[in-house]
Enzyme design. Sequence first.
Site, PDB file in Angstrom:
ATOM      1  CE  LYS A  11       2.526 -35.326  16.673  1.00 30.77           C
ATOM      2  NZ  LYS A  11       3.383 -36.516  16.197  1.00 30.77           N
ATOM      3  CE1 TYR A  51       7.460 -36.150  19.715  1.00 25.07           C
ATOM      4  CE2 TYR A  51       8.172 -34.150  18.427  1.00 25.07           C
ATOM      5  CZ  TYR A  51       7.275 -35.004  18.759  1.00 25.07           C
ATOM      6  OH  TYR A  51       6.036 -34.863  18.500  1.00 25.07           O
TER       7      TYR A  51
END
Length: 149
Positions: A11, A51
């Site tokens: 990330k 997501y």
Amino acid sequence: MEYEREFVMIKPNSVRRGIIGEIITRLEKRELKITALKLKNITENEAEELYKEHEGKAFYEELIDFIKSGPVILMIVEGPRAIDMVRHIIGVADPLKSSPGSIRGEYGLTVGKNIVHASDSPVSAERELKIFFNEEEIIEYKLNTQKDL
Ligand code: IDP
């Protein structure tokens, strides 16, 4: 034993902290094989696709904004039981509940910025890796250690 390919994303906060190498080393030490790898600023569409199961949840907008806040490392990692193995090395979503030896348990502080993502099943791994890679970008080769598996 099931030979699997797993999708992993380091990330943006981890890229900014300069811990890419430390995270990749954890995977390599386990003799998992990296067959694709790139640094990328992910687009709004890619973030939403990745997501989509979280759409509508309270943290969704924050999650999308965060994941687009800077470059990420995208990887495909392969090996026997690669999906469970990578998830084991990474730890659970909340760094507070991750075991101290895991990546999230060692480097993470909050759930929202928990260092690294890895797909949770063979079906989600295939779906997620296809958002970012085409088959030509996945490189087949043998690790020195592979004959021992
Ligand atoms: P996972 O990343 O271990 O598969 P999931 O529950 O699927 O965990 O959540 C996906 C991602 O959504 C988490 O890694 C985290 O970045 C974010 N997330 C999950 N729950 C929360 C929350 O309560 N607040 C903020 N972000 C969250």
